[in-house]
Design a protein around this motif. Sequence first.
Motif, PDB file in Angstrom:
ATOM      1  N   ALA A  10      -4.543   6.038   4.382  1.00 13.27           N
ATOM      2  CA  ALA A  10      -5.176   6.723   3.253  1.00 13.27           C
ATOM      3  C   ALA A  10      -4.233   7.760   2.651  1.00 13.27           C
ATOM      4  O   ALA A  10      -4.127   7.882   1.431  1.00 13.27           O
ATOM      5  N   ASP A  11      -3.529   8.490   3.503  1.00 10.06           N
ATOM      6  CA  ASP A  11      -2.607   9.515   3.008  1.00 10.06           C
ATOM      7  C   ASP A  11      -1.447   8.905   2.221  1.00 10.06           C
ATOM      8  O   ASP A  11      -1.084   9.393   1.151  1.00 10.06           O
ATOM      9  N   ASN A  12      -0.849   7.850   2.768  1.00  9.74           N
ATOM     10  CA  ASN A  12       0.272   7.211   2.086  1.00  9.74           C
ATOM     11  C   ASN A  12      -0.135   6.645   0.722  1.00  9.74           C
ATOM     12  O   ASN A  12       0.591   6.781  -0.263  1.00  9.74           O
ATOM     13  N   ARG A  13      -1.315   5.999   0.694  1.00 13.81           N
ATOM     14  CA  ARG A  13      -1.783   5.441  -0.576  1.00 13.81           C
ATOM     15  C   ARG A  13      -2.048   6.543  -1.596  1.00 13.81           C
ATOM     16  O   ARG A  13      -1.675   6.426  -2.756  1.00 13.81           O
ATOM     17  N   LYS A  14      -2.694   7.615  -1.129  1.00 15.54           N
ATOM     18  CA  LYS A  14      -3.014   8.721  -2.037  1.00 15.54           C
ATOM     19  C   LYS A  14      -1.740   9.342  -2.606  1.00 15.54           C
ATOM     20  O   LYS A  14      -1.637   9.587  -3.810  1.00 15.54           O
ATOM     21  N   LYS A  15      -0.745   9.573  -1.754  1.00 14.20           N
ATOM     22  CA  LYS A  15       0.526  10.146  -2.218  1.00 14.20           C
ATOM     23  C   LYS A  15       1.206   9.218  -3.214  1.00 14.20           C
ATOM     24  O   LYS A  15       1.749   9.650  -4.225  1.00 14.20           O
ATOM     25  N   HIS A  16       1.172   7.921  -2.920  1.00 10.99           N
ATOM     26  CA  HIS A  16       1.829   6.960  -3.804  1.00 10.99           C
ATOM     27  C   HIS A  16       1.137   6.905  -5.165  1.00 10.99           C
ATOM     28  O   HIS A  16       1.795   6.952  -6.208  1.00 10.99           O
ATOM     29  N   ILE A  17      -0.185   6.813  -5.139  1.00 13.08           N
ATOM     30  CA  ILE A  17      -0.937   6.678  -6.394  1.00 13.08           C
ATOM     31  C   ILE A  17      -0.827   7.933  -7.248  1.00 13.08           C
ATOM     32  O   ILE A  17      -0.819   7.861  -8.474  1.00 13.08           O
ATOM     33  N   GLN A  54       2.461   6.392 -11.605  1.00 13.26           N
ATOM     34  CA  GLN A  54       1.666   6.614 -12.811  1.00 13.26           C
ATOM     35  C   GLN A  54       2.413   6.146 -14.060  1.00 13.26           C
ATOM     36  O   GLN A  54       1.828   5.575 -14.971  1.00 13.26           O
ATOM     37  N   ARG A  55       3.721   6.388 -14.099  1.00 12.04           N
ATOM     38  CA  ARG A  55       4.524   5.943 -15.244  1.00 12.04           C
ATOM     39  C   ARG A  55       4.530   4.419 -15.333  1.00 12.04           C
ATOM     40  O   ARG A  55       4.375   3.838 -16.408  1.00 12.04           O
ATOM     41  N   LEU A  56       4.689   3.751 -14.194  1.00 14.19           N
ATOM     42  CA  LEU A  56       4.721   2.285 -14.199  1.00 14.19           C
ATOM     43  C   LEU A  56       3.356   1.690 -14.532  1.00 14.19           C
ATOM     44  O   LEU A  56       3.276   0.653 -15.202  1.00 14.19           O
ATOM     45  N   CYS A  57       2.276   2.339 -14.091  1.00 14.75           N
ATOM     46  CA  CYS A  57       0.928   1.878 -14.460  1.00 14.75           C
ATOM     47  C   CYS A  57       0.729   1.987 -15.968  1.00 14.75           C
ATOM     48  O   CYS A  57       0.200   1.080 -16.604  1.00 14.75           O
ATOM     49  N   LYS A  58       1.138   3.119 -16.533  1.00 11.30           N
ATOM     50  CA  LYS A  58       1.006   3.328 -17.973  1.00 11.30           C
ATOM     51  C   LYS A  58       1.806   2.264 -18.730  1.00 11.30           C
ATOM     52  O   LYS A  58       1.322   1.686 -19.697  1.00 11.30           O
TER      53      LYS A  58
END
Length: 170
Positions: free
Chosen positions: A18-25, A31-35
Motif C-alpha cells: 500500500a505504501d509503495n503504490r501510494k508513493k508511486h501514484i 501524474q505527468r505520464l497519466c496526464k
Amino acid sequence: MGKRYYCDYCDRSFPDSADNRKKHIQGVQHQRLCKLHYDAYKEPEEILKDEMEKKPCHQFQKMGYCNFGPGCKYSHITAEEMQQLREEVQQQCLRKQGAANCEEEKEPDLDSWLVKRTMNKEIKPTNQPSVIDIEAWSLPPELASLPNLPTSLLPPNPQIFLGNVQSEWG
C-alpha cells in the motif's frame, strides 16, 4: 519473491504494498505520464480551449524545446498548429450541427455580451412584482418610537423596487 505491481502509465514495476503504490501514484512522474495518456484522448475543442487560456512558453519559442515538456503550464503550440486546430474544431462542428449553428469562436467582447444579455432579459419573465405591498415594509413597534434611526434600519421606499427612486445608504 513477493508480488509486484506494474504501472501501465510509467511502464515500471515495483514491490506491491500500500505504501509503495501510494508513493508511486502521488509521484510527479506518474501524474505527468497519466496526464499525457489522457490528453491523447481529448477532443479538439477541449485542447483548443485549454491552449487559448495559456500564455506561450518563451523557452519553447526561443529554443524549440522546454525542460518541463508536456507538463509545462505554458503553451507549446505554434501559430500554425493553433490555426490547424481551429479548422479541425470548425469542421467537427459542421459535421455535428451543420453550417447554421457553427460560427467561428471569436474573442469575447462587451457589445456581444450586452446584446445576448438584453435578449435573454426580454425572453425570460421577471419574477418581480409590479406592485409592492407597502405594509410589508413597516417598522416594528419597538423601533418606530426611536428618533433618528440610521438609514439602514428604515424600511425601504417601495418606489426603489420599481426602479423610480435611487436609495442612499450610509
